[in-house]
Design a protein around this motif. Structure first.
Motif, mmCIF file in Angstrom:
data_model
loop_
_atom_site.group_PDB
_atom_site.id
_atom_site.type_symbol
_atom_site.label_atom_id
_atom_site.label_comp_id
_atom_site.label_asym_id
_atom_site.label_seq_id
_atom_site.Cartn_x
_atom_site.Cartn_y
_atom_site.Cartn_z
ATOM 1 N N THR A 1 11.548 -0.656 9.095
ATOM 2 C CA THR A 1 11.195 -1.131 7.790
ATOM 3 C C THR A 1 10.209 -0.716 6.843
ATOM 4 O OG1 THR A 1 9.355 -2.069 9.505
ATOM 5 C CG2 THR A 1 11.344 -2.693 10.182
ATOM 6 N N GLY A 2 9.753 0.927 7.372
ATOM 7 C CA GLY A 2 8.905 1.876 6.580
ATOM 8 C C GLY A 2 9.218 1.482 4.983
ATOM 9 N N PRO A 3 10.415 1.749 4.914
ATOM 10 C CA PRO A 3 11.306 2.091 3.461
ATOM 11 C C PRO A 3 10.863 0.800 2.504
ATOM 12 C CG PRO A 3 12.665 3.350 5.040
ATOM 13 C CD PRO A 3 11.641 2.253 6.089
ATOM 14 N N ALA A 4 11.078 -0.002 2.866
ATOM 15 C CA ALA A 4 11.647 -0.919 1.935
ATOM 16 C C ALA A 4 10.625 -2.353 2.002
ATOM 17 C CB ALA A 4 12.096 -2.626 2.791
ATOM 18 N N ALA A 5 9.256 -1.854 3.092
ATOM 19 C CA ALA A 5 7.703 -1.943 2.937
ATOM 20 C C ALA A 5 6.969 -1.308 2.009
ATOM 21 C CB ALA A 5 7.309 -2.542 3.646
ATOM 22 N N THR A 6 7.725 -0.169 2.218
ATOM 23 C CA THR A 6 6.556 1.173 1.160
ATOM 24 C C THR A 6 6.971 0.699 -0.209
ATOM 25 O OG1 THR A 6 7.258 2.826 2.558
ATOM 26 C CG2 THR A 6 6.106 2.895 0.424
#
Ligand SMILES: NC(=O)c1ccc[n+]([C@@H]2O[C@H](COP(=O)([O-])OP(=O)(O)OC[C@H]3O[C@@H](n4cnc5c(N)ncnc54)[C@H](O)[C@@H]3O)[C@@H](O)[C@H]2O)c1
Length: 338
Positions: A49-54
């Motif tokens: 989920t990290g890239p979208a959240a970033t």
């Protein structure tokens, strides 16, 4: 005032690379953006989920509006949910940009059915999934829409990418179909041959040369240069804007600081007989009629040599200080007025 004030957009594969640059620029131009990214590895495995959240955080910290979605574009029901998420969060959906992509490169004789299917599922079925869900909305609202999808020069003959090349050629076919079908609802559809040194480029054999010479990956060297994946984004923002309302059914190239328009597929030579021709006659006549243009592929799959092409067509003309143009003499499209 941004060019996209009041509009809302869905950008798939927007957690990294080219999609990240597009999502950030659309937001900077005033669009509310749904940032979709599965957070997969380059071959499509895993999720994060990290890239979208970033990217959502980057956009909101810069004063824009964005929400995250971490579904796979290959999942038909999940994409319906993604489009509904954008519509319920923003009240409508004006712009869909298909960027999500993976690679599973292999020569055709070594490719497994799974490698074939995984790449087709993300690039081509993924585009079908978003296009279908969004086009239902556009048909209902009659408020117009923008469908912009990443194809690739690999569509024209990349030897080690039969799955990817086929999927990217399919992206062009689906784009042209949507342009023809959805024009009556004010929807435009265009495909892009993008470039940019992302992790996708880090994976190709030539990247080893960059590492050997500089100790850095192409993606690390690209920031602020023509190879920066962010250079694709202005073309997408233009196509998404009201200024491009009449632009549909086209394939554009984005090559560094250069943008290019591909010719429409067209018949370039023909022969005709008043009676059926035999195979023996074709053996004689085909080389006479079509020879000279059948030697092979003209487009280099990693990107055309714009300098060589320009030289063939009379060279670059400086139309503004530092801005250059050439047009093919083969295209009867009239003179441009700058
Ligand atoms: N980089 C280039 O030079 C180049 C050239 C031609 C075409 N393209 C195309 O441009 C697009 C972006 O490429 P990139 O170089 O930025 O790649 P990238 O790997 O940096 O980014 C692609 C993103 O898509 C996401 N993704 C993968 N599968 C997904 C799925 N099923 N659902 C949702 N998200 C998913 C990944 O997590 C990743 O963040 C791709 O479609 C690629 O084929 C890139």
């Amino acid at each position: 005032m941004g060019m996209l004030d009041g509009k809302s957009a869905l950008v798939t594969g927007a957690g990294r690379g080219i999609g990240r640059g597009i999502a950030r620029l659309l937001a900077a131009e005033g669009a509310q953006v749904l940032v979709n990214d599965l957070g997969a590895s380059l071959d499509g495995e895993g999720r994060d989920t990290g890239p979208a959240a970033t990217v959502v955080r980057e956009i909101t910290e810069a004063g824009g509006t964005a929400i995250a979605n971490t579904s796979s574009v290959a999942d038909f029901e999940a994409v319906e949910g993604m489009v509904h998420q954008a519509i319920s969060a923003f009240g409508k959906l004006d712009i869909v940009v298909n960027v999500a992509g993976i690679l599973r490169d292999r020569m055709v004789f070594n490719m497994s059915p799974e490698e074939w299917q995984a790449v087709l599922d993300v690039h081509l079925k993924g585009m079908f999934n978003t296009s279908r869900a969004a086009s239902i909305h556009w048909r209902e609202t009659r408020a117009g829409g923008r469908l912009i999808s990443m194809s690739s020069t690999s569509a024209f003959g990349s030897p080690g990418q039969p799955n990817y090349g086929a999927a990217k050629a399919g992206v062009i076919g689906l784009t042209l179909s949507c342009a023809a079908a959805l024009g009556r609802y004010g929807v435009t559809a265009n495909a892009i041959l993008p470039t940019g040194s992302t992790r996708m480029i880090d994976s190709i054999p030539q990247a080893r040369e960059a590492v050997a010479h500089t100790g850095k990956l192409p993606s690390e060297l690209a920031v602020g240069t023509p190879e920066d994946p962010e250079n694709v984004a202005p073309l997408i923002a233009f196509l998404a804007s009201d200024a491009a309302a009449g632009v549909t059914g086209h394939v554009f190239g984005s090559f560094g600081y250069a943008y290019a328009l591909m010719s429409q597929p067209k018949i370039i030579k023909a022969m005709r007989s008043e009676r059926p021709l035999s195979v023996d006659e074709l053996v004689e006549y085909v080389p006479k009629a079509f020879g000279g243009v059948m030697e092979g592929l003209e487009l280099e799959y990693l990107g055309p040599d714009l300098e060589a092409l320009a030289a063939q067509h009379g060279g670059w003309v400086e139309v503004r200080p530092g801005l250059y143009y050439w047009g093919s003499k083969l295209e009867p499209y009239g003179e441009l007025v700058w």
